[in-house]
Design a protein around this motif. Structure first.
Motif, PDB file in Angstrom:
ATOM      1  N   GLN A 100       0.854  -1.182   0.000  1.00 41.71           N
ATOM      2  CA  GLN A 100       0.000   0.000   0.000  1.00 41.71           C
ATOM      3  C   GLN A 100       0.894   1.238   0.000  1.00 41.71           C
ATOM      4  N   LEU A 101       0.845   1.988  -1.065  1.00 41.74           N
ATOM      5  CA  LEU A 101       1.775   3.100  -1.216  1.00 41.74           C
ATOM      6  C   LEU A 101       1.434   4.284  -0.324  1.00 41.74           C
ATOM      7  N   GLN A 102       0.318   4.206   0.437  1.00 41.73           N
ATOM      8  CA  GLN A 102      -0.042   5.314   1.314  1.00 41.73           C
ATOM      9  C   GLN A 102       0.727   5.286   2.639  1.00 41.73           C
ATOM     10  N   GLU A 103       1.347   4.161   2.967  1.00 39.17           N
ATOM     11  CA  GLU A 103       2.088   4.068   4.224  1.00 39.17           C
ATOM     12  C   GLU A 103       3.277   5.029   4.209  1.00 39.17           C
ATOM     13  N   PRO A 104       3.458   5.840   5.288  1.00 41.26           N
ATOM     14  CA  PRO A 104       4.590   6.784   5.316  1.00 41.26           C
ATOM     15  C   PRO A 104       5.931   6.097   5.126  1.00 41.26           C
ATOM     16  N   SER A 105       6.106   4.955   5.762  1.00 38.39           N
ATOM     17  CA  SER A 105       7.394   4.263   5.636  1.00 38.39           C
ATOM     18  C   SER A 105       7.632   3.811   4.201  1.00 38.39           C
ATOM     19  N   GLU A 106       6.565   3.351   3.534  1.00 38.77           N
ATOM     20  CA  GLU A 106       6.706   2.912   2.155  1.00 38.77           C
ATOM     21  C   GLU A 106       7.032   4.093   1.245  1.00 38.77           C
ATOM     22  N   LEU A 107       6.370   5.220   1.481  1.00 39.05           N
ATOM     23  CA  LEU A 107       6.640   6.400   0.670  1.00 39.05           C
ATOM     24  C   LEU A 107       8.091   6.831   0.816  1.00 39.05           C
ATOM     25  N   SER A 108       8.614   6.761   2.014  1.00 37.07           N
ATOM     26  CA  SER A 108      10.011   7.132   2.230  1.00 37.07           C
ATOM     27  C   SER A 108      10.954   6.158   1.538  1.00 37.07           C
ATOM     28  N   ASP A 109      10.667   4.858   1.670  1.00 35.91           N
ATOM     29  CA  ASP A 109      11.513   3.859   1.017  1.00 35.91           C
ATOM     30  C   ASP A 109      11.481   4.016  -0.501  1.00 35.91           C
ATOM     31  N   ILE A 110      10.301   4.269  -1.042  1.00 37.83           N
ATOM     32  CA  ILE A 110      10.177   4.399  -2.489  1.00 37.83           C
ATOM     33  C   ILE A 110      10.868   5.664  -2.981  1.00 37.83           C
ATOM     34  N   ALA A 111      10.793   6.744  -2.207  1.00 34.37           N
ATOM     35  CA  ALA A 111      11.509   7.965  -2.588  1.00 34.37           C
ATOM     36  C   ALA A 111      13.006   7.699  -2.672  1.00 34.37           C
ATOM     37  N   LYS A 112      13.529   6.938  -1.710  1.00 30.61           N
ATOM     38  CA  LYS A 112      14.956   6.589  -1.755  1.00 30.61           C
ATOM     39  C   LYS A 112      15.257   5.709  -2.968  1.00 30.61           C
ATOM     40  N   ALA A 113      14.316   4.808  -3.263  1.00 27.91           N
ATOM     41  CA  ALA A 113      14.519   3.932  -4.422  1.00 27.91           C
ATOM     42  C   ALA A 113      14.546   4.733  -5.715  1.00 27.91           C
ATOM     43  N   MET A 114      13.696   5.771  -5.836  1.00 29.11           N
ATOM     44  CA  MET A 114      13.674   6.585  -7.040  1.00 29.11           C
ATOM     45  C   MET A 114      14.973   7.389  -7.190  1.00 29.11           C
ATOM     46  N   GLU A 115      15.513   7.837  -6.078  1.00 36.75           N
ATOM     47  CA  GLU A 115      16.795   8.535  -6.142  1.00 36.75           C
ATOM     48  C   GLU A 115      17.895   7.589  -6.607  1.00 36.75           C
ATOM     49  N   ALA A 116      17.889   6.366  -6.073  1.00 37.33           N
ATOM     50  CA  ALA A 116      18.891   5.380  -6.493  1.00 37.33           C
ATOM     51  C   ALA A 116      18.706   5.006  -7.955  1.00 37.33           C
ATOM     52  N   LEU A 117      17.441   4.903  -8.409  1.00 36.79           N
ATOM     53  CA  LEU A 117      17.171   4.578  -9.805  1.00 36.79           C
ATOM     54  C   LEU A 117      17.680   5.673 -10.732  1.00 36.79           C
ATOM     55  N   SER A 118      17.452   6.931 -10.375  1.00 41.27           N
ATOM     56  CA  SER A 118      17.929   8.042 -11.206  1.00 41.27           C
ATOM     57  C   SER A 118      19.442   8.008 -11.331  1.00 41.27           C
ATOM     58  N   ARG A 119      20.117   7.766 -10.212  1.00 40.21           N
ATOM     59  CA  ARG A 119      21.588   7.688 -10.266  1.00 40.21           C
ATOM     60  C   ARG A 119      22.033   6.532 -11.159  1.00 40.21           C
ATOM     61  N   ARG A 120      21.343   5.397 -11.057  1.00 37.06           N
ATOM     62  CA  ARG A 120      21.705   4.231 -11.860  1.00 37.06           C
ATOM     63  C   ARG A 120      21.482   4.501 -13.347  1.00 37.06           C
ATOM     64  N   LEU A 121      20.348   5.068 -13.705  1.00 39.31           N
ATOM     65  CA  LEU A 121      20.063   5.336 -15.110  1.00 39.31           C
ATOM     66  C   LEU A 121      21.055   6.334 -15.701  1.00 39.31           C
ATOM     67  N   ASN A 122      21.448   7.313 -14.916  1.00 37.70           N
ATOM     68  CA  ASN A 122      22.377   8.326 -15.425  1.00 37.70           C
ATOM     69  C   ASN A 122      23.778   7.775 -15.657  1.00 37.70           C
ATOM     70  N   THR A 123      24.090   6.633 -15.038  1.00 40.26           N
ATOM     71  CA  THR A 123      25.385   5.988 -15.314  1.00 40.26           C
ATOM     72  C   THR A 123      25.349   5.162 -16.592  1.00 40.26           C
ATOM     73  N   LEU A 124      24.151   4.918 -17.130  1.00 41.34           N
ATOM     74  CA  LEU A 124      24.000   4.043 -18.293  1.00 41.34           C
ATOM     75  C   LEU A 124      23.835   4.803 -19.600  1.00 41.34           C
ATOM     76  N   ILE A 125      23.785   6.120 -19.528  1.00 46.16           N
ATOM     77  CA  ILE A 125      23.522   6.910 -20.734  1.00 46.16           C
ATOM     78  C   ILE A 125      24.540   8.036 -20.861  1.00 46.16           C
ATOM     79  N   PRO A 126      24.808   8.478 -22.087  1.00 49.91           N
ATOM     80  CA  PRO A 126      25.633   9.677 -22.279  1.00 49.91           C
ATOM     81  C   PRO A 126      24.774  10.934 -22.182  1.00 49.91           C
ATOM     82  N   VAL A 127      25.209  11.877 -21.386  1.00 51.52           N
ATOM     83  CA  VAL A 127      24.485  13.151 -21.227  1.00 51.52           C
ATOM     84  C   VAL A 127      25.407  14.296 -21.633  1.00 51.52           C
ATOM     85  N   PRO A 128      25.098  15.085 -22.679  1.00 49.35           N
ATOM     86  CA  PRO A 128      24.113  14.776 -23.697  1.00 49.35           C
ATOM     87  C   PRO A 128      24.621  13.654 -24.616  1.00 49.35           C
ATOM     88  N   PRO A 129      23.853  13.180 -25.597  1.00 50.08           N
ATOM     89  CA  PRO A 129      22.591  13.728 -26.083  1.00 50.08           C
ATOM     90  C   PRO A 129      21.374  13.293 -25.271  1.00 50.08           C
TER      91      PRO A 129
END
Length: 697
Positions: free
Chosen positions: A566-595
């Motif tokens: 249930q994504l409404q749980e505060p603890s879950e929201l916090s964990d998922i926010a951390k996961a999204m930050e980790a995902l962004s860092r991971r994706l940015n290591t896999l692509i050339p910026v730019p293009p």
């Protein structure tokens, strides 16, 4: 006799020629004319039905999905059904549950059943002596180009003017008449394939079977076990006929719990062929080569036994294999990792991309041919009036025929199933049946499999779609006379156990000695990696085998059980926010910026979340880029592992998550990017950035 929609209509012609019954001649003529008209009508109906592909007999309960009406459904029982039995949860701890109620299937437009390539103009011929004949009416100019698959560059061969028949012993030929093209690929016997051990690599064949053994592996890319079973009724009927009590020619085995070991082709196929773990870094595979010098590739093993080896593929990927995108001017793909280990290799893209007539996702000629690597319909897989799988299967047939006096190993990789609606795989049915029939006539060992199920589309986001992604098919057909009773019983037992790609590799290396009498070897001493595997011919897989014991990551393992969050749980929201930050860092290591556009966690929205039932530290998230990008949604399935998470939901975790896997689940046709020279599924362009010349890869 003509077969029309499953029924045989027999038309008999007769006449009265005796002088004693001349008064019956008018009636006879009338009857003959009626029969001729009736046969013409039946043949016309047959042609119409054949063109519309409505004459294929589908299994009971399966309806042709046509858009415009309510999406068709099938039941959980039909999902579990297999070739000769069904998936069972008895006697195993690897539980795979699918609801018994109706399960929705994707809606497929009726036009996608069309198997005809537009512009099928055949103005040339290339006979088996190598003579090329062109019939090009003036004022159109005739020309041709040819090459062998020897170099690593992609320089387009020069077209030569055609004035008279010319003899060419080349592998690839393109004939040109005006703006129309005919493409050819041919197997010519090579001296390198004549080499091998002087000792007889197989036992004497019994009467009624060809002397030279054959191993044929057909991999249909990106299709789940249940989907392939429903999509190939004619092929299944043929295999069942081979194994019927009346025929008793073959034993047929289906491994219901065959599991993926990674997210996509690059995390499954090289591992099936080498026994190596999925790619992580350059250091894992060796510093000098992306082709894993430590590995014993399967075709190399068969070559050492005296087999002629062949490879044919229409797969498009040229990067992301073994963790390396390029080596010099050579793109690293299936050809570079697997194909080069064979005596003969046909790579559709490698062979025909050299010709300037080949243009990705654009009209090829004035006849209207269109070729896209991930075409949504067979008519989008056309070159020179033929589909890509026709070239691939045709090359395999040539290879099996060219070396009919030698043991043969043939691996085919078909990309036909790569489409959102899962429709084009249906068009493989009759060509695949014909190929299996050719191989079975010589007593071949037949293997039909896939690397993974469909990874994208709305279907992939459903519970049964996620199971199918983890559950590719594995069918094995062996000549009955060559299968010892103990081997037969072991295979039957293993058919309902958790089986991996590593087991596949181990078993295929054991096949020549187990089935065809080649000298036995200590196979484990040949493995470069200490990864758990079983020889399915001789070892019974434990019924309690776990994902961990099979060296499978939780996100990929078929036996993993998940609980929704249930994504409404505060603890879950916090964990998922951390996961999204980790995902962004991971994706940015896999692509050339730019293009490519950098990823930002604030632009990512979690659509659904699940935790592993046996380990709450492991999460699986469905993530979408907010809004639409160039009119398309951009989706991912993400595996995340925390060092620790609170099980009581009262407080968020304090550890940083590790992104263990990222799988793009958007349709491949929507994977547009800015780096045209490579296929980069994690690259998203700025809205105002124009796409490169191959942006539709």
């Amino acid at each position: 006799q003509r077969r029309v929609h499953g029924d045989i209509l027999s038309v008999y012609f007769f006449s009265s020629t005796t002088t004693h019954h001349t008064h019956m001649v008018p009636w006879t003529a009338f009857l003959l004319a009626s029969l001729v008209l009736f046969q013409w009508f039946c043949v016309s109906v047959h042609g119409f039905l054949d063109r519309s592909r409505q004459s294929v007999a589908f299994p009971a309960g399966w309806r042709l999905p046509v858009c415009g009406k309510a999406p068709p459904t099938y039941t959980g029982r039909e999902w579990r059904a297999g070739l000769t039995s069904a998936l069972s949860n008895d006697n195993t701890t690897c539980i795979v549950n699918v609801p018994d109620g109706p399960l929705a299937t994707p809606c497929m437009p009726k036009a996608e059943y069309d198997n005809e390539c537009p512009g099928a103009v055949n103005f040339s011929s290339w006979d088996h002596s190598g003579w090329l004949f062109l019939r090009c009416p003036p004022p159109l100019k005739a020309s041709f180009a040819a090459h062998d698959d020897a170099g690593d560059d992609y320089v387009a061969p020069t077209f030569q003017n055609y004035s008279e028949p010319v003899q060419l012993r080349k592998q690839y030929i393109v004939a040109k008449c005006g703006e129309k093209y005919n493409y050819y690929a041919r197997v010519w016997r090579r001296h390198t394939a004549e080499k091998g051990h002087t000792a007889e690599p197989y036992k004497r064949a019994p009467a009624g079977r060809a002397a030279a053994p054959v191993v044929l592996i057909v991999l249909v890319d990106c299709v789940g076990r249940a989907t392939l079973t429903r999509s190939l009724p004619s092929t299944l009927a043929y295999l069942r006929k081979l194994s019927s009590s009346k025929s008793n020619r073959y034993n047929l085995y289906e491994f219901f719990r065959f599991s993926v070991i990674g997210r996509d082709t690059s995390h499954n196929v090289p591992q099936m062929m080498s026994g190596a773990p999925p790619p992580v870094s350059r250091s894992r595979w060796g510093q000098k080569s992306p082709i894993c010098p430590k590995c014993l590739f399967m075709p190399t093993f068969y070559k050492d036994l005296g087999y002629a080896t062949g490879y044919a593929s229409d797969h498009q990927f040229r990067s992301w294999y073994f963790g390396i995108q390029k080596q010099g001017n050579r793109s690293v793909g299936l050809h570079a990792t697997i194909g080069i280990h064979h005596d003969h290799f046909f790579d559709l893209h490698r062979g025909f991309m050299r010709f300037r007539s080949y243009r990705q996702c654009r009209v090829q000629n004035e006849g209207g041919d269109v070729f896209c690597s991930f075409g949504e319909a067979p008519r989008h897989l056309c070159l020179g009036g033929r589909t890509s799988f026709e070239y691939t299967i045709g090359f395999a047939r040539d290879f099996l025929t060219a070396y009919s006096d030698k043991p043969r190993y043939m691996y085919i990789h078909l990309q036909t199933a790569h489409n959102t609606h899962m429709s084009t795989v249906r068009n493989l049915d009759r060509p695949l049946r014909s190929l299996l029939h050719l191989a079975a006539s010589g007593g071949a060992a037949l293997v039909v499999t896939s690397d993974h199920g469909l990874t994208y589309s709305q279907y992939a986001h459903t519970p049964h779609g996620r199971i199918e992604w983890r559950n590719p098919p594995l069918w094995l057909a062996l000549p009955t006379s060559e299968v010892p009773e103990a081997v037969h019983e072991t295979l039957l037992s293993n058919s309902q156990r958790l089986v991996t790609k590593y087991d596949f590799y181990h078993t295929l290396l054991a096949l020549p000695s187990t089935i065809f009498g080649a000298p036995s070897r200590d196979l484990r001493s040949l493995f470069a990696w200490n990864i758990p595997s079983h020889n399915l011919f001789a070892e019974t897989v434990p019924s309690e085998r776990t994902c961990r014991a099979a060296a499978l990551p939780p996100a990929s393992c078929l036996c993993s059980a998940w609980r929704g969050l249930q994504l409404q749980e505060p603890s879950e929201l916090s964990d998922i926010a951390k996961a999204m930050e980790a995902l962004s860092r991971r994706l940015n290591t896999l692509i050339p910026v730019p293009p490519c556009r950098p990823w930002n966690s604030s632009e990512l929205a979690v659509q659904s979340a699940r935790e592993l039932a046996t380990d709450t530290r492991v999460l699986e998230l469905d993530v979408r880029l907010k809004g639409s990008w160039k009119g398309d949604a951009v989706d991912f399935r993400v595996g995340v592992r925390f060092a620790a998470r609170s099980s009581g939901k009262e407080s968020p975790s304090t550890s940083a998550p590790d992104v263990t896997d990222v799988l793009r689940t958007s349709p491949y046709a929507q994977m547009r990017h800015c780096a045209a020279e490579q296929f980069m599924p994690y690259c998203v362009c700025e809205p105002d950035t124009p796409l490169g010349p191959q942006g539709n890869e």
